[in-house]
Design a protein around this motif. Structure first.
Motif, PDB file in Angstrom:
ATOM      1  N   VAL A 158      61.069  -8.000  -8.215  1.00  0.00           N
ATOM      2  CA  VAL A 158      60.906  -8.877  -9.393  1.00  0.00           C
ATOM      3  C   VAL A 158      62.173  -9.721  -9.592  1.00  0.00           C
ATOM      4  O   VAL A 158      62.090 -10.935  -9.831  1.00  0.00           O
ATOM      5  CB  VAL A 158      60.574  -8.050 -10.663  1.00  0.00           C
ATOM      6  CG1 VAL A 158      60.658  -8.912 -11.912  1.00  0.00           C
ATOM      7  CG2 VAL A 158      59.180  -7.445 -10.550  1.00  0.00           C
ATOM      8  N   LEU A 167      62.181 -12.334  -7.020  1.00  0.00           N
ATOM      9  CA  LEU A 167      61.200 -13.378  -7.353  1.00  0.00           C
ATOM     10  C   LEU A 167      61.812 -14.395  -8.318  1.00  0.00           C
ATOM     11  O   LEU A 167      61.573 -15.600  -8.203  1.00  0.00           O
ATOM     12  CB  LEU A 167      59.956 -12.754  -7.990  1.00  0.00           C
ATOM     13  CG  LEU A 167      58.930 -12.176  -7.018  1.00  0.00           C
ATOM     14  CD1 LEU A 167      57.943 -11.277  -7.743  1.00  0.00           C
ATOM     15  CD2 LEU A 167      58.184 -13.286  -6.316  1.00  0.00           C
ATOM     16  N   LEU A 191      62.262 -18.443  -7.652  1.00  0.00           N
ATOM     17  CA  LEU A 191      61.648 -19.515  -8.445  1.00  0.00           C
ATOM     18  C   LEU A 191      62.572 -20.720  -8.615  1.00  0.00           C
ATOM     19  O   LEU A 191      62.122 -21.815  -8.925  1.00  0.00           O
ATOM     20  CB  LEU A 191      61.227 -18.982  -9.819  1.00  0.00           C
ATOM     21  CG  LEU A 191      59.952 -18.149  -9.805  1.00  0.00           C
ATOM     22  CD1 LEU A 191      59.675 -17.581 -11.173  1.00  0.00           C
ATOM     23  CD2 LEU A 191      58.769 -18.977  -9.325  1.00  0.00           C
ATOM     24  N   SER A 205      59.707 -19.917  -0.984  1.00  0.00           N
ATOM     25  CA  SER A 205      59.163 -18.878  -0.101  1.00  0.00           C
ATOM     26  C   SER A 205      59.681 -17.531  -0.599  1.00  0.00           C
ATOM     27  O   SER A 205      60.496 -17.478  -1.530  1.00  0.00           O
ATOM     28  CB  SER A 205      59.598 -19.103   1.355  1.00  0.00           C
ATOM     29  OG  SER A 205      60.856 -18.553   1.579  1.00  0.00           O
ATOM     30  N   ALA A 206      59.197 -16.477   0.019  1.00  0.00           N
ATOM     31  CA  ALA A 206      59.599 -15.135  -0.413  1.00  0.00           C
ATOM     32  C   ALA A 206      60.695 -14.569   0.485  1.00  0.00           C
ATOM     33  O   ALA A 206      60.863 -13.359   0.576  1.00  0.00           O
ATOM     34  CB  ALA A 206      58.384 -14.223  -0.431  1.00  0.00           C
ATOM     35  N   ILE A 257      55.824  -9.733   1.715  1.00  0.00           N
ATOM     36  CA  ILE A 257      55.079 -10.895   2.234  1.00  0.00           C
ATOM     37  C   ILE A 257      54.056 -11.368   1.192  1.00  0.00           C
ATOM     38  O   ILE A 257      53.906 -12.570   0.955  1.00  0.00           O
ATOM     39  CB  ILE A 257      54.390 -10.557   3.584  1.00  0.00           C
ATOM     40  CG1 ILE A 257      55.435 -10.358   4.695  1.00  0.00           C
ATOM     41  CG2 ILE A 257      53.388 -11.639   3.988  1.00  0.00           C
ATOM     42  CD1 ILE A 257      56.220 -11.609   5.087  1.00  0.00           C
ATOM     43  N   LEU A 258      53.379 -10.406   0.529  1.00  0.00           N
ATOM     44  CA  LEU A 258      52.399 -10.813  -0.494  1.00  0.00           C
ATOM     45  C   LEU A 258      53.087 -11.460  -1.702  1.00  0.00           C
ATOM     46  O   LEU A 258      52.478 -12.291  -2.389  1.00  0.00           O
ATOM     47  CB  LEU A 258      51.568  -9.610  -0.955  1.00  0.00           C
ATOM     48  CG  LEU A 258      50.581  -9.039   0.059  1.00  0.00           C
ATOM     49  CD1 LEU A 258      49.713  -7.971  -0.593  1.00  0.00           C
ATOM     50  CD2 LEU A 258      49.677 -10.105   0.660  1.00  0.00           C
ATOM     51  N   SER A 259      54.333 -11.097  -1.945  1.00  0.00           N
ATOM     52  CA  SER A 259      55.022 -11.697  -3.095  1.00  0.00           C
ATOM     53  C   SER A 259      55.222 -13.202  -2.900  1.00  0.00           C
ATOM     54  O   SER A 259      55.466 -13.923  -3.867  1.00  0.00           O
ATOM     55  CB  SER A 259      56.359 -11.005  -3.352  1.00  0.00           C
ATOM     56  OG  SER A 259      57.246 -11.294  -2.297  1.00  0.00           O
ATOM     57  N   GLY A 260      55.113 -13.651  -1.651  1.00  0.00           N
ATOM     58  CA  GLY A 260      55.163 -15.093  -1.386  1.00  0.00           C
ATOM     59  C   GLY A 260      54.072 -15.826  -2.166  1.00  0.00           C
ATOM     60  O   GLY A 260      54.272 -16.932  -2.667  1.00  0.00           O
ATOM     61  N   TYR A 261      52.916 -15.184  -2.295  1.00  0.00           N
ATOM     62  CA  TYR A 261      51.809 -15.787  -3.067  1.00  0.00           C
ATOM     63  C   TYR A 261      52.171 -15.844  -4.552  1.00  0.00           C
ATOM     64  O   TYR A 261      51.831 -16.791  -5.247  1.00  0.00           O
ATOM     65  CB  TYR A 261      50.524 -14.976  -2.888  1.00  0.00           C
ATOM     66  CG  TYR A 261      49.946 -15.058  -1.491  1.00  0.00           C
ATOM     67  CD1 TYR A 261      49.277 -16.196  -1.061  1.00  0.00           C
ATOM     68  CD2 TYR A 261      50.050 -13.990  -0.610  1.00  0.00           C
ATOM     69  CE1 TYR A 261      48.752 -16.286   0.217  1.00  0.00           C
ATOM     70  CE2 TYR A 261      49.519 -14.059   0.674  1.00  0.00           C
ATOM     71  CZ  TYR A 261      48.871 -15.210   1.079  1.00  0.00           C
ATOM     72  OH  TYR A 261      48.348 -15.294   2.339  1.00  0.00           O
ATOM     73  N   LEU A 262      52.862 -14.782  -5.002  1.00  0.00           N
ATOM     74  CA  LEU A 262      53.256 -14.735  -6.425  1.00  0.00           C
ATOM     75  C   LEU A 262      54.264 -15.851  -6.729  1.00  0.00           C
ATOM     76  O   LEU A 262      54.209 -16.460  -7.802  1.00  0.00           O
ATOM     77  CB  LEU A 262      53.863 -13.359  -6.734  1.00  0.00           C
ATOM     78  CG  LEU A 262      53.921 -12.937  -8.195  1.00  0.00           C
ATOM     79  CD1 LEU A 262      52.574 -13.042  -8.865  1.00  0.00           C
ATOM     80  CD2 LEU A 262      54.458 -11.518  -8.316  1.00  0.00           C
ATOM     81  N   ARG A 319      54.326 -18.729  -5.282  1.00  0.00           N
ATOM     82  CA  ARG A 319      53.538 -19.966  -5.344  1.00  0.00           C
ATOM     83  C   ARG A 319      52.819 -20.085  -6.682  1.00  0.00           C
ATOM     84  O   ARG A 319      52.813 -21.148  -7.312  1.00  0.00           O
ATOM     85  CB  ARG A 319      52.514 -19.997  -4.204  1.00  0.00           C
ATOM     86  CG  ARG A 319      53.119 -20.205  -2.827  1.00  0.00           C
ATOM     87  CD  ARG A 319      52.147 -19.714  -1.743  1.00  0.00           C
ATOM     88  NE  ARG A 319      52.567 -19.987  -0.390  1.00  0.00           N
ATOM     89  CZ  ARG A 319      53.468 -19.292   0.285  1.00  0.00           C
ATOM     90  NH1 ARG A 319      54.086 -18.282  -0.297  1.00  0.00           N
ATOM     91  NH2 ARG A 319      53.772 -19.594   1.524  1.00  0.00           N
ATOM     92  N   VAL A 320      52.176 -18.985  -7.113  1.00  0.00           N
ATOM     93  CA  VAL A 320      51.410 -19.008  -8.377  1.00  0.00           C
ATOM     94  C   VAL A 320      52.352 -19.259  -9.559  1.00  0.00           C
ATOM     95  O   VAL A 320      52.081 -20.099 -10.425  1.00  0.00           O
ATOM     96  CB  VAL A 320      50.632 -17.677  -8.560  1.00  0.00           C
ATOM     97  CG1 VAL A 320      49.988 -17.615  -9.935  1.00  0.00           C
ATOM     98  CG2 VAL A 320      49.560 -17.550  -7.492  1.00  0.00           C
ATOM     99  N   ALA A 321      53.479 -18.540  -9.573  1.00  0.00           N
ATOM    100  CA  ALA A 321      54.436 -18.715 -10.679  1.00  0.00           C
ATOM    101  C   ALA A 321      54.985 -20.138 -10.678  1.00  0.00           C
ATOM    102  O   ALA A 321      55.126 -20.759 -11.733  1.00  0.00           O
ATOM    103  CB  ALA A 321      55.566 -17.702 -10.548  1.00  0.00           C
ATOM    104  N   TYR A 339      53.523 -22.800  -9.638  1.00  0.00           N
ATOM    105  CA  TYR A 339      52.471 -23.730 -10.080  1.00  0.00           C
ATOM    106  C   TYR A 339      52.306 -23.688 -11.596  1.00  0.00           C
ATOM    107  O   TYR A 339      52.253 -24.730 -12.255  1.00  0.00           O
ATOM    108  CB  TYR A 339      51.158 -23.357  -9.394  1.00  0.00           C
ATOM    109  CG  TYR A 339      49.987 -24.220  -9.808  1.00  0.00           C
ATOM    110  CD1 TYR A 339      49.787 -25.461  -9.224  1.00  0.00           C
ATOM    111  CD2 TYR A 339      49.089 -23.783 -10.778  1.00  0.00           C
ATOM    112  CE1 TYR A 339      48.719 -26.252  -9.594  1.00  0.00           C
ATOM    113  CE2 TYR A 339      48.012 -24.572 -11.161  1.00  0.00           C
ATOM    114  CZ  TYR A 339      47.830 -25.801 -10.562  1.00  0.00           C
ATOM    115  OH  TYR A 339      46.775 -26.587 -10.942  1.00  0.00           O
TER     116      TYR A 339
END
Lengths: 247, 222
Positions: free
Chosen positions: A36, A39, A43, A64-65, A122-127, A129-131, A133
């Motif tokens: 976290v 992350l 950002l 990227s993550a 690796i999945l946190s890379g999506y988070l 992107r979402v954050a 956006y």
């Protein structure tokens, strides 16, 4: 009193492994905490470059993550050091055990932790992107990630974390062998960072970087990492075996 | 807005840490299990949502770094019909019956390349073309995000209206290094090309004179 029950090694390792998963569950809380925090750093944008002319000023931010993965590798290193400390090693004496089963269960635990760290980083890379956006309000340009890329990414990330863990495990073991290593290892690492490159056109840091991070063949990378971790874990095991019981 | 999210997350982190401390006194349930599950669910939701919020990269830019040189060369020799039609961002035909025309710009120092072709006939029409070889970032065509020069005829003055200086922020998401290491994709090393490569081509009737002499323009050689 002698026991008439002979302990099967696989059963003992399995029991110890499951026990360590439960006993060290708090390590996974710290994994989430550290991811976290990473992350939040991510950002801000991994990289930013600007350009301007008489017509426009352009800012390109990349997300990227990678920071999450770097933090997770540090987490893997610290977790591995932690499980070599005396309080954690003493857990093993709850079971019928020897150094080998203890080491094997430790390695299995670190493999599991690395896998979990690899998947989440690796999945946190999506988070990210979402954050980015929803909270930063940028239009995010991205290329689609294929399933194959995702799987390779998870495996490679897990292997990087496992390597960091195996280094941490060796450092932790050395520190148990002699307390002098608690000072020697950080000193060596700092010295290693500032190694004079003026006499060597290809410093060892660069060679290590190229050996692992520039390797573009996944199979070769896999072999390199597995050999490296096997050597590091093997060395740790040998050192542990030389230690006395409950030393 | 960019500061709100970290602030909220930090506050949530401290609230959660405090709650964890209090709960541990009274409850034996392992919070870590819940924490792991919630985190995993959030990551999976983020994974599912991402395709809906992402914008695909624009098309690859076809031109090369010398496209603008080719454009200037073609325009210099009056071969405007040979120029790639994709470079035309505006085409105007103005009816014109005055003996002289003035060309003006809304910028004091305007470095835009202006090419003037004098037609063989007096057809009473001024044709104006605005060209741009494209603006690309790392080889992706981002021309549309920049507003081009706009040509406008105001009585006896042809005005080149530049947009105000545009402030553009582009966010690019990159695949993580354990992925790019094996798929051959290069990490972003931002290179931009072409935002200044604009040119104007004017075709004026044979009997129309350009009245202002100080504007920097090139008469085409045919």
């Amino acid at each position: 009193m002698m026991s008439l029950t002979s302990a099967n090694m696989n059963v003992v390792v399995k029991r110890q492994y499951l026990f360590k998963l439960k006993a060290n569950i708090d390590a996974f809380s710290s994994l989430i905490g550290i991811q976290v925090i990473a992350l939040l750093f991510s950002l801000g944008g991994m990289g930013m470059s600007g350009s301007s002319s008489s017509y426009f000023t352009l800012t390109v931010r990349s997300y990227s993550a990678d920071v999450v993965l770097a933090f997770t590798m540090i987490w893997g290193l610290v977790t591995a050091i932690t499980i070599t400390t005396r309080p954690y090693r003493n857990f093993d004496f709850t079971f019928v055990t020897n150094r080998l089963t203890s080491n094997l269960s430790n390695v299995l635990f670190l493999v599991t932790a690395s896998l979990l760290g690899g998947v989440t980083s690796i999945l946190s890379g999506y988070l990210v992107r979402v954050a980015g956006y929803f909270f930063l309000g940028h239009t995010l340009y991205s290329s689609e990630m294929a399933v194959g890329e995702l799987i390779i990414g998870i495996i490679a990330a897990s292997l990087y974390i496992l390597t960091a863990s195996s280094i941490g495990y060796l450092f932790g073991t050395l520190a148990q062998v002699s307390k002098a290593f608690i000072i020697v290892i950080p000193a060596l690492l700092i010295g290693f960072l500032f190694l004079d490159i003026s006499f060597n056109p290809m410093p060892i840091q660069q060679e290590i970087y190229q050996f692992y991070f520039i390797e573009s063949s996944f199979i070769l990378f896999l072999i390199k990492i597995l050999l490296t971790t096997a050597i590091l874990f093997g060395t740790s095991s040998i050192l542990f075996n030389r230690m006395g019981v409950r030393q | 807005m960019s500061l709100i999210l970290p602030a909220v997350l930090i506050i949530l982190f401290f609230i959660f840490a405090f709650m964890l401390k209090v709960w541990r006194k009274y409850v034996t349930v392992k919070i870590t299990h819940w924490l792991l599950m919630i985190y995993t669910v959030i990551l999976i939701i983020a994974m599912a949502v991402t395709p809906f919020i992402s914008t695909d990269f624009p098309a690859r830019a076809e031109g090369n770094k010398d496209s603008w040189l080719d454009l200037y060369k073609d325009l210099h020799f009056g071969a405007f019909d040979r120029v790639n039609p994709e470079y035309i961002v505006q085409r105007e035909v103005f009816d014109y019956d005055q003996p002289t025309i003035r060309i003006s710009s809304n910028r004091e120092e305007d470095g835009t390349h202006i090419y003037v072709e004098r037609k063989d006939t007096n057809d009473g029409k001024i044709e104006g073309f605005v060209y741009n070889t494209g603006f690309n970032i790392n080889g992706y065509q981002f021309t549309d995000i920049l507003e081009p020069i706009h040509l406008e005829l105001n009585y006896d003055t042809l005005e080149m209206n530049h947009p105000a200086i545009q402030d553009v922020t582009i966010a690019i998401t990159e695949k993580e290094f354990p992925i790019t290491q094996f798929n051959g994709q290069k990490r972003t090393n931002v290179t931009t090309m072409g935002p200044d490569n604009q040119a104007i081509y004017l075709r004026i009737p044979a009997n129309v004179e350009i009245s202002n002499k100080h504007i920097n323009m090139t008469y085409v050689e045919k």
